[in-house]
Design a protein around this motif. Structure first.
Motif, short mmCIF file in Angstrom:
data_model
loop_
_atom_site.label_atom_id
_atom_site.label_comp_id
_atom_site.label_asym_id
_atom_site.label_seq_id
_atom_site.Cartn_x
_atom_site.Cartn_y
_atom_site.Cartn_z
N GLU A 214 0.93 -1.17 -0.30
CA GLU A 214 -0.03 0.13 -0.08
C GLU A 214 0.80 1.18 0.07
OE1 GLU A 214 -4.10 0.12 2.66
OE2 GLU A 214 -2.75 -1.44 3.53
N MET A 220 -6.04 -1.02 4.25
CA MET A 220 -6.98 -1.75 3.57
C MET A 220 -7.67 -3.03 4.48
SD MET A 220 -6.05 -2.48 -0.32
CE MET A 220 -5.49 -1.10 -1.47
N THR A 221 -8.74 -3.34 4.28
CA THR A 221 -9.26 -4.52 4.77
C THR A 221 -8.68 -5.81 4.07
OG1 THR A 221 -11.28 -4.59 3.87
CG2 THR A 221 -11.42 -3.37 5.36
N GLU A 223 -10.46 -8.08 2.71
CA GLU A 223 -11.28 -8.39 1.61
C GLU A 223 -10.91 -7.55 0.49
OE1 GLU A 223 -12.67 -7.89 4.60
OE2 GLU A 223 -13.17 -9.92 5.24
N GLU A 224 -10.64 -6.01 0.84
CA GLU A 224 -10.23 -5.15 -0.27
C GLU A 224 -8.84 -5.44 -0.77
OE1 GLU A 224 -12.34 -0.93 1.47
OE2 GLU A 224 -10.40 -1.69 2.21
N ALA A 225 -8.02 -5.94 -0.15
CA ALA A 225 -6.53 -6.34 -0.48
C ALA A 225 -6.87 -7.81 -1.27
CB ALA A 225 -5.90 -6.76 0.59
N VAL A 227 -9.10 -8.42 -3.31
CA VAL A 227 -9.54 -8.06 -4.82
C VAL A 227 -8.17 -7.75 -5.69
CG1 VAL A 227 -10.59 -6.21 -5.96
CG2 VAL A 227 -11.77 -7.29 -3.98
N TYR A 228 -7.31 -6.96 -5.07
CA TYR A 228 -6.16 -6.58 -5.80
C TYR A 228 -5.21 -7.96 -6.18
CZ TYR A 228 -7.23 -1.77 -5.13
OH TYR A 228 -7.91 -0.55 -5.21
#
Length: 351
Positions: A214, A220-221, A223-225, A227-228
């Protein structure tokens, strides 16, 4: 009843717990799960723990190292199929001792398997032994390999079989020119097993090729990480994965896998060390030489060099089997290298 008869099936049960008195050197099978001299071994070598215990390495431990298995197989390949021949000063003896080319016994061990067992003893333990029967004139009529865990020799050279002393004319002790890999190559086996374990660990837990960091500190949570991470993984598996888009908030770094390079180099070094211990060439164990030592040579030249080095393993056997307690005076026993496809029994025929 002689020692060779005790090797046949159907004889009375034999106790492995019987041990001689008098403090002789006790040889033990490389297959054994326990070693009777563990405490003495630790006094000399410290705490050895190849399997979480204090026992020494076994033959099966050593064969788990691919370089050792390859070296052992190469020696077996070159020597086990060669027939043993009796010679006189004038040349090949007209009447060959039958026991050199056949084994008439209920165990059905061929001369090939007898030689394999003897070479295995030499490679891993440094000594082997045959049980023999003799005729009225003292000449050998039959010879069988004695499993390594069923005999030992005390400090005076007296041989014991299953814990009982046997007449000296019933056994032939055949020492090698090498003390045995389980003794002289202990550190090599330890290093080889550690490398194999490291390879497996790296295969199960590979180092990531790309690390996403980052740029912002708000975090980031998971779940957000994810995704990437999934997006980059999918892009890498795409035929056009050489090109990908990374948002400004993510910094991608590409890792160099120095660990894999080290393991590969170390595994090659193990092969070279094993070849040195076994008196083999680097090519014979498919190891790479240091660049400065490389010379041009054909496959035929490399094979010839390997064959030349087999004398290290064959000559101790030939020398022992040429003594007067094995063959008649002035006779000598040699491996026959004239035809690599020649059978140890019968007449050679085309396939």
């Amino acid at each position: 009843m002689g020692i060779l008869d005790l090797l046949r099936p159907g004889t009375a049960a034999r106790s492995r717990s019987t041990r001689p008195t008098g403090g002789g050197v006790l040889f033990r099978s490389s297959f054994a799960t326990q070693h009777p001299n563990e405490l003495v071994w630790n006094d000399y070598f410290g705490q050895l723990s190849p399997h979480g215990s204090a026992r020494p390495y076994s033959r099966l431990d050593a064969l788990r190292v691919p370089a050792i298995a390859a070296s052992r197989n190469r020696i077996i390949e070159h020597l086990a199929g060669r027939p043993l021949v009796d010679y006189t000063p004038e040349g090949r003896a007209e009447q060959q001792p039958a026991w050199l080319t056949r084994t008439d016994n209920a165990l059905a061990m061929s001369p090939y398997q007898r030689t394999v067992a003897m070479l295995d003893d030499h490679i891993f333990n440094g000594v082997s032994a045959f049980a023999v029967n003799r005729d009225a004139g003292g000449q050998i009529t039959e010879a069988l390999h004695i499993p390594f865990d069923r005999w030992h020799q005390d400090e005076y050279g007296v041989v014991f079989f299953d814990g009982k002393e046997v007449p000296e004319d019933q056994v032939i002790v055949i020492p090698a020119a090498h003390p045995g890999l389980l003794v002289a190559g202990r550190d090599l086996i330890e290093g080889g097993l550690a490398l194999e374990q490291a390879w497996r660990a790296r295969a199960k837990n590979p180092v990531p090729s790309i690390i996403l960091n980052e740029r912002e500190d708000n975090g980031m949570t998971m779940e957000e990480a994810k995704v990437y991470v999934d997006a980059v993984a999918q892009a890498r598996s795409n035929p056009n994965g050489a090109v990908m888009f990374i948002p400004f908030k993510i910094d991608a770094s590409f890792e160099e896998h120095s660990g894999e390079s080290f393991l590969e180099t170390a595994r090659n070094a193990i092969r070279l060390d094993v070849a040195a211990h076994m008196n083999l060439t680097a090519q014979s164990v498919e190891a790479s030489k240091v660049q400065s030592t490389l010379t041009y040579e054909t496959a035929q030249q490399a094979e010839a060099q390997t064959a030349d080095r087999m004398a290290f393993w064959s000559e101790p056997i030939e020398a022992r089997l040429s003594l007067d307690d094995v063959v008649a005076s002035k006779h000598r026993v040699r491996f026959d290298f004239t035809d690599s496809r020649k059978s140890t029994t019968g007449t050679y025929t085309e396939d």
